[in-house]
Write a protein that holds these residues in place. Structure first.
Motif, PDB file in Angstrom:
ATOM      1  N   LEU B 149       0.792  -1.354  -0.043  1.00  0.00           N
ATOM      2  CA  LEU B 149       0.005   0.261  -0.056  1.00  0.00           C
ATOM      3  C   LEU B 149       0.870   1.165   0.121  1.00  0.00           C
ATOM      4  O   LEU B 149       0.757   2.114  -0.725  1.00  0.00           O
ATOM      5  CB  LEU B 149      -0.812  -0.007   1.276  1.00  0.00           C
ATOM      6  N   GLN B 150       1.707   1.217   0.844  1.00  0.00           N
ATOM      7  CA  GLN B 150       2.603   2.597   1.089  1.00  0.00           C
ATOM      8  C   GLN B 150       3.389   2.911  -0.078  1.00  0.00           C
ATOM      9  O   GLN B 150       3.468   4.040  -0.476  1.00  0.00           O
ATOM     10  CB  GLN B 150       3.403   2.301   2.241  1.00  0.00           C
ATOM     11  N   VAL B 151       3.979   1.884  -0.676  1.00  0.00           N
ATOM     12  CA  VAL B 151       4.873   2.252  -2.035  1.00  0.00           C
ATOM     13  C   VAL B 151       3.969   2.655  -2.979  1.00  0.00           C
ATOM     14  O   VAL B 151       4.338   3.810  -3.646  1.00  0.00           O
ATOM     15  CB  VAL B 151       5.681   1.021  -2.310  1.00  0.00           C
ATOM     16  N   SER B 152       2.754   2.049  -3.297  1.00  0.00           N
ATOM     17  CA  SER B 152       2.137   2.658  -4.402  1.00  0.00           C
ATOM     18  C   SER B 152       1.566   4.171  -4.056  1.00  0.00           C
ATOM     19  O   SER B 152       1.696   4.872  -5.027  1.00  0.00           O
ATOM     20  CB  SER B 152       0.691   1.779  -4.408  1.00  0.00           C
ATOM     21  N   ILE B 153       0.966   4.324  -2.846  1.00  0.00           N
ATOM     22  CA  ILE B 153       0.726   5.528  -2.805  1.00  0.00           C
ATOM     23  C   ILE B 153       1.742   6.599  -2.785  1.00  0.00           C
ATOM     24  O   ILE B 153       1.668   7.674  -3.471  1.00  0.00           O
ATOM     25  CB  ILE B 153      -0.034   5.630  -1.201  1.00  0.00           C
ATOM     26  N   GLN B 154       3.011   6.297  -2.135  1.00  0.00           N
ATOM     27  CA  GLN B 154       4.022   7.284  -2.080  1.00  0.00           C
ATOM     28  C   GLN B 154       4.359   7.560  -3.753  1.00  0.00           C
ATOM     29  O   GLN B 154       4.650   8.453  -3.925  1.00  0.00           O
ATOM     30  CB  GLN B 154       4.982   6.505  -1.514  1.00  0.00           C
ATOM     31  N   SER B 187      -3.985  12.356  -6.011  1.00  0.00           N
ATOM     32  CA  SER B 187      -3.252  10.963  -6.110  1.00  0.00           C
ATOM     33  C   SER B 187      -4.260   9.913  -5.831  1.00  0.00           C
ATOM     34  O   SER B 187      -3.764   8.674  -5.485  1.00  0.00           O
ATOM     35  CB  SER B 187      -2.255  11.121  -5.136  1.00  0.00           C
ATOM     36  N   ILE B 188      -5.511   9.979  -6.095  1.00  0.00           N
ATOM     37  CA  ILE B 188      -6.796   9.143  -5.653  1.00  0.00           C
ATOM     38  C   ILE B 188      -6.329   7.877  -6.442  1.00  0.00           C
ATOM     39  O   ILE B 188      -6.566   6.609  -5.970  1.00  0.00           O
ATOM     40  CB  ILE B 188      -7.861   9.893  -6.068  1.00  0.00           C
ATOM     41  N   PHE B 189      -5.951   8.108  -7.725  1.00  0.00           N
ATOM     42  CA  PHE B 189      -5.758   6.685  -8.460  1.00  0.00           C
ATOM     43  C   PHE B 189      -4.437   5.781  -7.813  1.00  0.00           C
ATOM     44  O   PHE B 189      -4.436   4.570  -7.932  1.00  0.00           O
ATOM     45  CB  PHE B 189      -5.575   7.164  -9.967  1.00  0.00           C
ATOM     46  N   GLY B 190      -3.689   6.570  -7.533  1.00  0.00           N
ATOM     47  CA  GLY B 190      -2.378   5.687  -6.817  1.00  0.00           C
ATOM     48  C   GLY B 190      -2.937   5.014  -5.623  1.00  0.00           C
ATOM     49  O   GLY B 190      -2.562   4.052  -5.231  1.00  0.00           O
ATOM     50  N   ILE B 191      -3.797   5.651  -4.768  1.00  0.00           N
ATOM     51  CA  ILE B 191      -4.242   5.103  -3.545  1.00  0.00           C
ATOM     52  C   ILE B 191      -5.367   4.076  -3.831  1.00  0.00           C
ATOM     53  O   ILE B 191      -5.056   2.964  -3.310  1.00  0.00           O
ATOM     54  CB  ILE B 191      -5.428   6.093  -2.832  1.00  0.00           C
ATOM     55  N   VAL B 192      -6.066   4.108  -4.918  1.00  0.00           N
ATOM     56  CA  VAL B 192      -6.901   3.057  -5.412  1.00  0.00           C
ATOM     57  C   VAL B 192      -5.932   1.726  -5.814  1.00  0.00           C
ATOM     58  O   VAL B 192      -6.166   0.541  -5.555  1.00  0.00           O
ATOM     59  CB  VAL B 192      -7.843   3.370  -6.395  1.00  0.00           C
ATOM     60  N   THR B 193      -4.790   2.097  -6.700  1.00  0.00           N
ATOM     61  CA  THR B 193      -4.028   1.142  -7.156  1.00  0.00           C
ATOM     62  C   THR B 193      -3.400   0.247  -5.859  1.00  0.00           C
ATOM     63  O   THR B 193      -3.496  -1.169  -5.828  1.00  0.00           O
ATOM     64  CB  THR B 193      -2.820   1.806  -7.965  1.00  0.00           C
ATOM     65  N   GLY B 194      -2.840   1.139  -4.777  1.00  0.00           N
ATOM     66  CA  GLY B 194      -2.372   0.365  -3.564  1.00  0.00           C
ATOM     67  C   GLY B 194      -3.248  -0.259  -3.012  1.00  0.00           C
ATOM     68  O   GLY B 194      -2.947  -1.623  -2.609  1.00  0.00           O
ATOM     69  N   VAL B 195      -4.544   0.277  -2.689  1.00  0.00           N
ATOM     70  CA  VAL B 195      -5.552  -0.664  -2.159  1.00  0.00           C
ATOM     71  C   VAL B 195      -5.853  -1.865  -2.828  1.00  0.00           C
ATOM     72  O   VAL B 195      -5.876  -2.990  -2.358  1.00  0.00           O
ATOM     73  CB  VAL B 195      -6.878   0.180  -1.978  1.00  0.00           C
ATOM     74  N   LEU B 196      -5.740  -2.142  -4.098  1.00  0.00           N
ATOM     75  CA  LEU B 196      -6.372  -3.258  -5.041  1.00  0.00           C
ATOM     76  C   LEU B 196      -4.947  -4.060  -4.969  1.00  0.00           C
ATOM     77  O   LEU B 196      -5.344  -5.205  -4.686  1.00  0.00           O
ATOM     78  CB  LEU B 196      -6.588  -2.700  -6.236  1.00  0.00           C
ATOM     79  N   LEU B 197      -3.891  -3.700  -4.903  1.00  0.00           N
ATOM     80  CA  LEU B 197      -2.601  -4.569  -5.048  1.00  0.00           C
ATOM     81  C   LEU B 197      -2.609  -5.354  -3.557  1.00  0.00           C
ATOM     82  O   LEU B 197      -2.451  -6.265  -3.238  1.00  0.00           O
ATOM     83  CB  LEU B 197      -1.331  -3.759  -5.470  1.00  0.00           C
ATOM     84  N   GLY B 198      -2.757  -4.518  -2.538  1.00  0.00           N
ATOM     85  CA  GLY B 198      -2.822  -5.037  -1.162  1.00  0.00           C
ATOM     86  C   GLY B 198      -4.100  -5.767  -0.901  1.00  0.00           C
ATOM     87  O   GLY B 198      -3.612  -7.303  -0.373  1.00  0.00           O
ATOM     88  N   LEU B 199      -5.210  -5.729  -1.656  1.00  0.00           N
ATOM     89  CA  LEU B 199      -6.118  -6.606  -1.489  1.00  0.00           C
ATOM     90  C   LEU B 199      -5.775  -8.038  -2.158  1.00  0.00           C
ATOM     91  O   LEU B 199      -5.959  -9.099  -1.723  1.00  0.00           O
ATOM     92  CB  LEU B 199      -7.549  -6.110  -2.036  1.00  0.00           C
TER      93      LEU B 199
END
Lengths: 289, 283, 271
Positions: B149-154, B187-199
């Motif tokens: 999550l963190q890496v994607s968001i960052q 950066s909402i798409f980055g957050i969504v990306t991170g969430v999906l990868l985390g899931l």
């Protein structure tokens, strides 16, 4: 566009949060009674089925969680209070009695089973129909390495051992070596559950192993044990008549006298209805049907 | 043709073969799961309770259990990841500390998951007395997916075009206002990306939850914090090891296909959203 | 809050050290070099350490030609359009859960290894290594491809202007430049392979022994994660056996951390 996505994300998060907390009305104030059962994979299928029926009869006012792990795990869990009932396909050892002497462990016999010495069907077809205790011992010690030395085909023996805390192994080694913890330096492979061992023996054409009666089929054949001149077949009749030498009780292990719902479940298993399920699972009932 | 042109062709052919072989192996994996799993799957399989030791019925509650653990893990992990990412991109000035922290995130990502399972069980399960429960599993998975999550968001925040920040600064926004009205929405798409990868990572994990959060049968949905749940991953594991009938093994493949589909959908969605992250280069 | 990853790694390490103290006190060096693991009596971890190294190393040897060949092909020869497809596909496959590979290993690969090599049993170190190789192939390929792709075009242009052929350009200009990145990719992939539990546990055979001779990959063995996965449930709450497993966990942790650090080190140098 981005605003829309942001809102969607927030609503999704809240939806998940909301549904997680409200999974059922009265979340976190549990009205069901719970029974935790852990242990032997030999007893597992029987108890899983029995638990389904029992919960249905109780109109789902009871939740019975059943997990595997082996007899050692079962005894250990019930002694330490991590489970209400431990399943064990062997007796509690002296070491365990010593270690858990404060827990007041009790065993309740729910059925009987035999541990057969099993071989791949190819080996059986080639003529290995019975082995003596000494022959089995030498095979597990690695002194006999080829099936031709015991009347079989010229093929190397795949000796399959079990993980040490498995009840099946305790019972088998007790008979073969007179020591439940005996080592088996001849082993080529170590398996865990009954099914794992069964499938490994079935896949091979030169394997020998130890298996509960319920897991024997046309690919995995239980051979007779030679005692003197007599060859004793691993059959339910022989187990019932106490003739087969590697027989064992299937036990529930409880700490202290069971009470309440746990008592009811134990009574259910030893009732005629429960004992019929013991029979249907391939074991020998010990109480009247 | 001269000698060099021949070598050129040979090299091309050789590399092409290696590539094709790699793809063939991976496609075979996918094909095998589909071929073995598809026959087991129908509406009943997806919508019914597992019965008769996995040989009959379906995997409804196993699927729900997996979803609960996934969602719970992300819910716990997201605020932490978001906070950590913001702190590192917006507030931390020292490049060296940033680098070291990033290094540590990657190390955390590399820790074998079974160690999370064992340590997590002793800490959350025994010490905090949550026992073998979905709560324990959720917390363990939350720690496990934190780096993802963190890496994607960052990365998404760092990729934000400078002009957005400049505009924010020009308007005299405080750091918090900047975060709320500029950084997060952008950066909402980055957050969504991170969430999906985390899931996806949580969904595919077995070792960390197999003796900390799950049960084979008996509980369908957790009704207290300390109930275990059945999950697809452990259902497959138990059936692969203990199943008595071919039908149960067939159902294990069915459950495998469902799990694989779930993971693939999440990763594909993540891929889609990542493509929409506004990049510095698109200024 | 940013320090939460730091705290987690440090806490995990401290936890493992603290839990393994009693077995280290009891076994001393015999823990690392002992050949015999018999719960309740003696804890020698060498067979498991050997198994982990062997399986990971073998997986690397098996997968490296495929991963690097594929990476060079994708980066240097494939049109950009297909390249993105391949990258997406690799990302997708990198996410396949370990339990799926485990199921495949039990149902298909074990039998295939047994029949192909004429073995008496298919649960071997080689089977586990093959499975791990397939598992980390997408990861290594895509990271190595990133490294190759990141080599600036000017290096290629310079090489071409010297009159070199494309394969010579790739070999003499692109690959050497991308080498740190490729090394990083390999180490990170190895770290993942070494920590994998489920897939390995189901096919490695579970025998706590170093085969004879030691390079016999057709024998059964045991890796550290597989040992942990199989024995942990039994050992929870016991003193010495649990401690021994935690010490195994610590060993695994350190080995994987070394690989991860090497990976990051090379990747950083590549940037």
């Amino acid at each position: 566009m981005k605003q829309v996505f942001f809102r969607i994300l927030i609503s999704v998060v809240f939806f998940i949060l909301f549904s997680a907390v409200s999974l059922s009305p009265g979340f976190a104030e549990d009205r069901r009674e719970k029974i935790q059962v852990v242990g032997s994979t030999t007893v597992l299928p029987l108890v899983t089925r029995a638990a389904e029926v029992f919960a249905e009869e109780k109109k789902d006012a009871v939740a019975i969680t059943v997990n595997s792990g082996g007899s050692g795990v079962g005894i250990h869990s019930s002694a330490t209070g991590r489970a209400d009932i431990g399943m064990a396909s062997r007796e509690i050892s002296n070491k365990e009695r010593e270690r858990f002497k404060n827990s007041d462990l009790k065993t309740i016999v729910v059925g009987r089973d035999a541990v057969a010495c099993v071989v791949s069907s190819e080996v059986y077809a080639a003529g290995v129909k019975a082995l003596s205790r000494k022959q089995i011992r030498d095979i597990y010690l690695g002194k006999i390495k080829n099936w031709k030395d015991v009347g079989g085909p010229d093929r190397e023996i795949v000796v399959i051992d079990k993980e040490r805390h498995r009840g099946t192994r305790h019972v088998f080694m007790q008979y073969v070596f007179g020591d439940e913890n005996a080592r088996a330096p001849g082993a080529r492979l170590v398996t865990g559950s009954n099914n794992e061992e069964q499938s490994k023996i079935a896949q091979s054409d030169a394997a020998i192993g130890m298996l509960s009666l319920a897991w024997i089929n046309e690919d995995v054949v239980g051979i007779a044990i030679l005692e003197g001149d007599e060859a004793i077949e691993p059959t339910l009749e022989n187990v019932r008549a106490n003739r087969f030498p590697i027989s064992r009780n299937l036990n529930f292990v409880v700490a202290g006298e069971p009470e309440g719902i746990v008592r009811e479940f134990v009574d259910f298993i030893i009732s005629p209805k429960g004992q019929k399920m013991v029979k249907a699972s391939g074991y020998v009932p010990v109480h009247p049907l | 043709m001269n000698r060099n042109a021949v070598i050129e062709k040979v090299v091309w052919g050789f590399l092409c073969c290696l590539m094709a072989l790699s793809l063939a192996i991976l496609v075979f994996v996918l094909a095998a799961v589909i071929a073995k799993g598809l026959p087991a799957i129908d509406w009943e399989f997806l919508s019914q309770v597992s019965r008769n030791f996995g040989a009959a019925g379906g995997i409804l509650y196993q699927t729900l259990g997996t979803l609960i653990l996934m969602a719970g893990a992300v819910l716990v992990s997201l605020p932490v990841a978001l906070g950590a990412a913001l702190l590192q991109t917006e507030y931390l000035r020292s490049e060296r500390i940033k680098k070291t922290l990033r290094h540590l995130i990657y190390s955390l990502n590399g820790v074998p998951t079974i160690l999370f399972g064992l340590a997590g069980y002793m800490i959350f399960g025994v010490y905090l007395e949550a026992g073998v429960s979905w709560l324990t599993g959720t917390l363990i998975l939350a720690v496990m997916i934190l780096p993802t999550l963190q890496v994607s968001i960052q990365e998404a925040i760092e990729a934000l075009p400078e002009k957005y920040r400049d505009a924010g600064t020009a308007l005299g926004l405080t750091p918090w206002e900047m975060v709320r009205s500029v950084i997060l929405p952008q950066s909402i798409f980055g957050i969504v990306t991170g969430v999906l990868l985390g899931l996806a990572r949580a969904a595919g994990e077995t070792a960390a939850i197999m003796f900390t959060a799950t049960t084979f049968s008996g509980i369908l949905l957790p009704q207290t914090w300390t109930d275990p749940v059945p999950t697809l991953q452990t259902h497959i594991l138990i059936l692969a090891q203990e199943a008595l009938s071919p039908q149960a093994i067939a159902n294990a493949w069915g459950a495998g296909l469902v799990l694989l589909t779930l993971v693939f959908v999440l990763i594909l969605a993540a891929h889609y959203f990542r493509g929409r992250i506004p990049m510095e280069s698109e200024r | 809050m940013a320090f939460i990853s730091l705290a987690t790694v440090v806490m995990l390490f401290a936890f493992l050290v603290q839990q393994s103290l009693s077995v280290i006190a009891a076994e001393k060096w015999n823990f690392l070099f002992g050949l015999d693991w018999w719960a309740g009596e003696t804890y020698g971890a060498l067979p498991m350490i050997y198994g982990s190294l062997m399986v990971t190393g073998l997986a690397l040897i098996l997968v490296l030609p495929l991963a690097l060949g594929g990476a060079v092909f994708t980066s240097e020869y494939l049109p950009a359009r297909y390249r993105l497809w391949i990258k997406g596909l690799m990302e997708l496959f990198a996410g396949v859960p370990g339990i799926i590979y485990g199921l495949l290993g039990v149902a298909l690969l074990g039998g295939w290894v047994k029949n192909t090599f004429g073995l008496i049993d298919g649960n071997t170190l080689l089977t586990a290594a093959l499975l791990l190789g397939i598992m980390v192939l997408p990861t290594i390929m895509t990271l190595a491809e990133d490294a190759l792709h990141a080599v600036p075009g000017q290096y290629r242009d310079t090489a071409f202007s010297l009159g070199l052929m494309k394969w010579q350009v790739v070999l003499s200009a692109v690959i050497p430049k991308a080498l740190p990145g490729i090394a990083g990719a390999v180490f990170l992939g190895l770290g993942r392979a070494m920590g994998e539990t489920i897939a390995v546990m189901l096919v490695i055979g579970g025998l706590d022994k170093i085969p004879d001779p030691w390079f016999n990959v057709f024998a059964s063995g045991q890796s550290i994660p597989s040992k942990l996965g199989r024995e942990a449930a039994e050992a929870i709450g016991t003193d010495l056996q649990w401690s021994a497993l935690m010490a195994l966990g610590l060993t695994l942790f350190l080995m994987v951390m070394i690989l991860t650090f090497m990976g990051n080190f090379f990747l950083k140098r590549a940037q």
